[in-house]
Design a protein around this motif. Structure first.
Motif, PDB file in Angstrom:
ATOM      1  N   THR A 287      -5.420 -11.711   0.747  1.00 35.31           N
ATOM      2  CA  THR A 287      -4.697 -11.926  -0.615  1.00 35.31           C
ATOM      3  C   THR A 287      -3.449 -11.003  -0.779  1.00 35.31           C
ATOM      4  O   THR A 287      -3.214 -10.137   0.018  1.00 35.31           O
ATOM      5  N   THR A 288      -2.520 -11.288  -1.674  1.00 40.10           N
ATOM      6  CA  THR A 288      -1.414 -10.349  -2.235  1.00 40.10           C
ATOM      7  C   THR A 288      -1.629  -9.978  -3.517  1.00 40.10           C
ATOM      8  O   THR A 288      -2.132 -10.943  -4.435  1.00 40.10           O
ATOM      9  N   SER A 289      -1.522  -9.055  -3.963  1.00 40.89           N
ATOM     10  CA  SER A 289      -1.068  -8.429  -5.299  1.00 40.89           C
ATOM     11  C   SER A 289      -2.459  -8.619  -6.133  1.00 40.89           C
ATOM     12  O   SER A 289      -2.284  -8.496  -7.590  1.00 40.89           O
ATOM     13  N   LEU A 290      -3.524  -8.374  -5.488  1.00 39.92           N
ATOM     14  CA  LEU A 290      -4.673  -7.976  -6.522  1.00 39.92           C
ATOM     15  C   LEU A 290      -4.782  -6.777  -6.924  1.00 39.92           C
ATOM     16  O   LEU A 290      -4.583  -5.752  -5.757  1.00 39.92           O
ATOM     17  N   PRO A 291      -4.631  -6.332  -8.083  1.00 36.44           N
ATOM     18  CA  PRO A 291      -4.173  -4.850  -8.432  1.00 36.44           C
ATOM     19  C   PRO A 291      -5.336  -3.644  -8.018  1.00 36.44           C
ATOM     20  O   PRO A 291      -6.544  -4.181  -8.281  1.00 36.44           O
ATOM     21  N   GLU A 292      -4.682  -2.564  -7.471  1.00 30.92           N
ATOM     22  CA  GLU A 292      -5.481  -1.492  -7.329  1.00 30.92           C
ATOM     23  C   GLU A 292      -5.726  -0.715  -8.629  1.00 30.92           C
ATOM     24  O   GLU A 292      -6.606   0.163  -8.870  1.00 30.92           O
ATOM     25  N   THR A 293      -4.972  -1.061  -9.525  1.00 35.47           N
ATOM     26  CA  THR A 293      -5.005  -0.358 -11.107  1.00 35.47           C
ATOM     27  C   THR A 293      -5.068  -1.461 -12.063  1.00 35.47           C
ATOM     28  O   THR A 293      -4.199  -2.469 -11.901  1.00 35.47           O
ATOM     29  N   PRO A 294      -6.393  -1.454 -12.515  1.00 32.14           N
ATOM     30  CA  PRO A 294      -6.212  -2.819 -13.475  1.00 32.14           C
ATOM     31  C   PRO A 294      -5.091  -2.902 -14.474  1.00 32.14           C
ATOM     32  O   PRO A 294      -4.548  -1.811 -15.126  1.00 32.14           O
ATOM     33  N   GLY A 295      -4.238  -4.160 -14.662  1.00 35.14           N
ATOM     34  CA  GLY A 295      -3.054  -4.138 -15.364  1.00 35.14           C
ATOM     35  C   GLY A 295      -1.982  -3.371 -14.687  1.00 35.14           C
ATOM     36  O   GLY A 295      -0.771  -3.261 -15.488  1.00 35.14           O
ATOM     37  N   GLY A 296      -1.777  -2.703 -13.714  1.00 37.95           N
ATOM     38  CA  GLY A 296      -0.980  -1.771 -13.144  1.00 37.95           C
ATOM     39  C   GLY A 296       0.029  -2.454 -12.186  1.00 37.95           C
ATOM     40  O   GLY A 296       0.035  -3.742 -11.916  1.00 37.95           O
ATOM     41  N   GLU A 297       0.869  -1.485 -11.509  1.00 35.61           N
ATOM     42  CA  GLU A 297       2.017  -1.991 -10.691  1.00 35.61           C
ATOM     43  C   GLU A 297       1.478  -1.893  -9.167  1.00 35.61           C
ATOM     44  O   GLU A 297       2.367  -2.147  -8.370  1.00 35.61           O
ATOM     45  N   ARG A 298       0.413  -1.197  -8.854  1.00 36.14           N
ATOM     46  CA  ARG A 298      -0.111  -1.042  -7.535  1.00 36.14           C
ATOM     47  C   ARG A 298      -0.656  -2.368  -6.943  1.00 36.14           C
ATOM     48  O   ARG A 298      -1.943  -2.460  -6.537  1.00 36.14           O
ATOM     49  N   ASN A 299       0.485  -3.315  -6.775  1.00 32.23           N
ATOM     50  CA  ASN A 299      -0.021  -4.529  -6.351  1.00 32.23           C
ATOM     51  C   ASN A 299       0.789  -4.799  -4.861  1.00 32.23           C
ATOM     52  O   ASN A 299       2.011  -5.129  -5.294  1.00 32.23           O
ATOM     53  N   TRP A 300       0.123  -5.115  -3.794  1.00 29.09           N
ATOM     54  CA  TRP A 300       0.928  -5.337  -2.664  1.00 29.09           C
ATOM     55  C   TRP A 300       0.464  -6.445  -1.990  1.00 29.09           C
ATOM     56  O   TRP A 300      -0.666  -6.934  -1.923  1.00 29.09           O
ATOM     57  N   ASP A 301       1.290  -6.880  -0.831  1.00 27.90           N
ATOM     58  CA  ASP A 301       0.934  -7.978  -0.110  1.00 27.90           C
ATOM     59  C   ASP A 301       0.251  -7.489   1.121  1.00 27.90           C
ATOM     60  O   ASP A 301       0.972  -6.741   1.938  1.00 27.90           O
ATOM     61  N   TYR A 302      -0.841  -7.814   1.341  1.00 31.09           N
ATOM     62  CA  TYR A 302      -1.692  -7.493   2.729  1.00 31.09           C
ATOM     63  C   TYR A 302      -1.929  -8.397   3.615  1.00 31.09           C
ATOM     64  O   TYR A 302      -2.750  -8.232   4.468  1.00 31.09           O
ATOM     65  N   ARG A 303      -1.131  -9.591   3.572  1.00 32.37           N
ATOM     66  CA  ARG A 303      -1.394 -10.458   4.657  1.00 32.37           C
ATOM     67  C   ARG A 303      -0.634 -10.283   5.973  1.00 32.37           C
ATOM     68  O   ARG A 303      -0.119 -11.290   6.482  1.00 32.37           O
ATOM     69  N   TYR A 304      -0.685  -8.996   6.302  1.00 34.09           N
ATOM     70  CA  TYR A 304       0.033  -8.817   7.676  1.00 34.09           C
ATOM     71  C   TYR A 304      -0.617  -7.957   8.609  1.00 34.09           C
ATOM     72  O   TYR A 304      -1.772  -7.385   8.194  1.00 34.09           O
ATOM     73  N   ASN A 305      -0.435  -7.541   9.471  1.00 33.64           N
ATOM     74  CA  ASN A 305      -0.970  -6.696  10.748  1.00 33.64           C
ATOM     75  C   ASN A 305      -0.595  -5.483  10.496  1.00 33.64           C
ATOM     76  O   ASN A 305       0.657  -4.873  10.890  1.00 33.64           O
ATOM     77  N   TRP A 306      -1.412  -4.271  10.088  1.00 32.01           N
ATOM     78  CA  TRP A 306      -1.315  -3.118  10.064  1.00 32.01           C
ATOM     79  C   TRP A 306      -1.722  -2.324  11.380  1.00 32.01           C
ATOM     80  O   TRP A 306      -2.684  -2.400  12.067  1.00 32.01           O
ATOM     81  N   ILE A 307      -0.582  -1.593  11.900  1.00 34.90           N
ATOM     82  CA  ILE A 307      -0.848  -0.969  13.409  1.00 34.90           C
ATOM     83  C   ILE A 307      -2.014  -0.237  13.218  1.00 34.90           C
ATOM     84  O   ILE A 307      -2.608   0.472  13.891  1.00 34.90           O
ATOM     85  N   ARG A 308      -1.916   0.836  12.206  1.00 32.81           N
ATOM     86  CA  ARG A 308      -2.844   1.708  12.011  1.00 32.81           C
ATOM     87  C   ARG A 308      -4.263   1.424  12.046  1.00 32.81           C
ATOM     88  O   ARG A 308      -5.434   2.190  12.123  1.00 32.81           O
ATOM     89  N   ASP A 309      -4.687  -0.032  11.723  1.00 31.51           N
ATOM     90  CA  ASP A 309      -5.963  -0.306  11.960  1.00 31.51           C
ATOM     91  C   ASP A 309      -6.446  -0.598  13.255  1.00 31.51           C
ATOM     92  O   ASP A 309      -7.499  -1.047  13.479  1.00 31.51           O
ATOM     93  N   SER A 310      -5.133  -0.540  14.295  1.00 28.84           N
ATOM     94  CA  SER A 310      -5.700  -0.947  15.645  1.00 28.84           C
ATOM     95  C   SER A 310      -6.902  -0.159  16.267  1.00 28.84           C
ATOM     96  O   SER A 310      -7.977  -0.880  16.871  1.00 28.84           O
ATOM     97  N   SER A 311      -7.094   1.254  15.885  1.00 26.54           N
ATOM     98  CA  SER A 311      -8.168   1.821  16.783  1.00 26.54           C
ATOM     99  C   SER A 311      -9.495   1.375  16.037  1.00 26.54           C
ATOM    100  O   SER A 311     -10.699   1.290  16.803  1.00 26.54           O
TER     101      SER A 311
END
Length: 636
Positions: A287-311
């Motif tokens: 998903t994108t933009s499900l909040p890390e803080t209820p009602g807040g602005e910490r909402n990000w699009d996570y539908r990508y591949n993060w290289i740090r997850d590799s190992s």
């Protein structure tokens, strides 16, 4: 939170919708959703049987159903009329096929839902493969069947797609009473059912009473030819084929015979479900933009591949003996286009694209009012010095497992080692992608050390003796600097040079072997995080009041970090404490065994994008360490 039309800002661009067809109920908790996948895209199904998130034909495409972000952004329900609370929901064992059981005032019914995976019959033109295709592939179709188990049940179908993230109402064309096609914003969907369908403005409805033993179905296709089952027998057969696919896939994994077996199986199925089959990439979350803080602005699009997850990805796949998936993922890494200096970006699109420009969807209300809703992710352009270590650790693990270093990987190894050599002294945004001022983050130094340490070991494997010595010397230089500047007076690893604030990413010093298990600085760091950077036993990334991350508001405890603490406690010999925390973490998984990114310890609610691959990867890593120690103790 329900938002009426009158409350919308002028100029939102939203087409009017038919009254009564939209979802006006409150937002269900994030952990209450079921996850479906065909390894090209995924769907979330709410407890009331409605599809609340679906982006066809691939994970990062615009949504057609998005009531998880706005109660009027697309809705698709198939279930008993006027009954919103199921009696039971579960996955068919060993699969990502959902079974929902309903008790109504007049009878019982069972609904099966899946994004189908079928034997490959011809090349996939909907989402073409860049890797060698497997024998089975996405059917590009959501299939739903229902059976009346007892009595009689009034059945309801409502399909109201709103294309392009809720901006374009569907234009429906009815071919016959059992088929209709919706189009908008360059996308087409075909709905089929054995129920008589009625088009009403932007949505289709059907009503029917099923009696004991009777069945019905609906299917929604977005394949290029809009193919899909046209009878209940065909629909049931495709669901059965999808069940067989998942069980055959899981049969290839090695899951320990342990009380945590179910959690490991669900984590494996979730990680596979978040993998984009055409390239081997893994999205961080559905998903994108499900909040890390209820009602807040910490909402990000996570539908990508993060290289740090590799190992963590490669380690989990190899631990479960899923070597094919690990090889596909490493091949994806090897084929990525680097920056001009040879470094990799911190994230890429699932097709390898580099431009992930971030924009906001201001016409959407956000989940429970959390705004902005974002698509794209501006962090793709940040400097994060930790990624070199993640890439090279993944390649070393894979090389040791496969007993070879492919020629295609040596340029990647060399470029990442040289980049880490060039930048390890420089400040960066750190592992948490802080949007404040760059700092000399300790975890970034640790991962630069990992990069040079793993590069020197890879150079040994290929006989590049000069590189072995040179990269080993840089690793030693990084370690000396880090231990001189990155340790506080009480002997604890800092968040960054110049502060004594704690950061959970310092646990990576244990997980990646930067310090030996009996080092007092490592022990002091792990115990300080356990005792001082936790809320109700769960770990925070850092304390927001002590950290300039460029954002406002608090955040929940990070499940990744809590699992890291389990691993770190195990490493320093605190096995009993590690197992107790692991058991506590397993008690907060969702009713369907899924994990989001964070946990609000005050409410017990999951926060952030869902389901979260990194949380499940960290679960596997933590379980692996404890199970390994338990098995060793059996033979002592």
């Amino acid at each position: 939170m329900s938002t009426d039309r009158a409350d919308r800002p002028a100029g939102s661009g939203r087409a009017p919708q038919m009254q009564g067809a939209v979802a006006r109920s409150p937002f269900p908790p994030i952990a209450s959703f079921a996850f479906l996948s065909d390894c090209h895209t995924g769907a979330l199904v709410a407890p009331d049987g409605s599809v609340a998130w679906l982006c066809p034909p691939r994970f990062d495409a615009p949504s057609v159903f998005a009531t998880i972000l706005d109660r009027q952004a697309g809705y698709f329900r198939f279930g008993p009329f006027d009954v919103n609370a199921p009696s039971a929901r579960s996955y068919e064992p060993g699969t990502n096929v959902l079974v929902t059981t309903w008790k109504t005032p007049t009878g019982w019914a069972e609904v099966r839902d899946a994004l189908t995976i079928l034997p490959r019959s011809e090349p996939d033109t909907t989402t073409p493969h860049t890797r060698a295709p497997a024998d089975d592939d996405a059917g590009h179709c959501l299939v739903r069947t229902v059976m009346c188990l007892d009595g009689h049940v009034e059945l309801e179908l409502i399909c109201e797609p709103v294309f392009d993230y809720g901006r374009t109402e569907a234009d429906w064309v009815s071919a016959d009473v059992h088929s209709a096609t919706a189009s908008g914003a360059g996308t087409a969907l075909r709905l089929r059912s054995d129920l008589p369908l009625g088009v009403q403005g932007g949505h289709v409805r059907a009503r029917h009473t099923l009696r004991a033993g009777e069945r019905a179905f609906c299917s929604l296709s977005w394949a290029d030819d809009l193919a899909g089952p046209s009878t209940v027998e065909e629909a049931a057969a495709e669901l059965d084929t999808t069940v067989a696919y998942w069980r055959d896939w899981l049969a290839d994994a090695t899951i320990p015979d342990h009380p945590w077996r179910e959690a490991l199986e669900r984590s494996a199925l979730t990680i596979k479900g978040l993998t984009y089959m055409p390239t081997g990439a893994t999205v961080a979350a559905l998903t994108t933009s499900l909040p890390e803080t209820p009602g807040g602005e910490r909402n990000w699009d996570y539908r990508y591949n993060w290289i740090r997850d590799s190992s963590f990805t490669v380690q989990a796949l190899h631990y479960l003996d899923l070597d094919w998936e690990a090889d596909e993922f490493v091949e994806f890494l090897a084929g990525l286009e680097p920056n001009g200096d040879g470094s990799l970006q911190i994230m890429y699109g699932i097709d390898g694209r580099r431009d992930l420009t971030e924009t906001t969807l201001d016409h959407l209300t956000g989940h429970r009012g959390a705004r902005p809703v974002r698509i794209g992710n501006g962090a793709f352009a940040q400097r994060q010095n930790d990624l070199y270590g993640a890439v090279l650790d993944a390649i070393l693990m894979h090389a040791r497992r496969s007993q070879r270093v492919p020629r295609t990987l040596w340029p990647v190894i060399r470029s990442q080692a040289e980049c880490a050599t060039d930048v390890w002294r420089e400040p960066d945004q750190g592992i948490w992608e802080a949007r404040g001022e760059p700092q000399q983050y300790v975890s970034s130094k640790i991962m630069c050390w990992v990069a040079l340490d793993r590069a020197s070991k890879l150079a040994e494997l290929v006989g590049a003796d000069e590189d072995v010595a040179r990269w080993r010397a840089v690793a030693d230089e990084i370690a000396a600097d880090l231990l001189a500047e990155g340790v506080s007076e009480r002997g604890v690893l800092r968040q960054h040079y110049g502060t004594d604030a704690l950061d959970a990413s310092a646990l990576l010093a244990a997980i990646y072997g930067f310090l030996p298990p009996d080092d007092e600085r490592l022990r002091a760091t792990v115990l300080a995080i356990a005792d001082e950077l936790s809320a109700d036993g769960f770990v925070l990334r850092y304390r927001t009041e002590e950290t300039d991350d460029g954002l406002s508001g608090r955040e929940g405890t990070f499940l990744i970090c809590s699992f890291w603490l389990v691993s770190a406690l195990t490493i320093i010999g605190e096995g009993a404490r590690a197992k107790a925390l692991m058991e506590k973490l397993l008690r907060i998984v969702s009713p369907l065994g899924l994990l989001a990114e964070e946990l609000d310890t005050e409410t017990g609610q999951h926060l952030g994008n869902f389901p979260q691959a990194f949380s499940h990867l960290a679960l596997i890593e933590a379980a692996r360490r404890i199970i390994m120690i338990e098995r060793l103790l059996e033979f002592v």
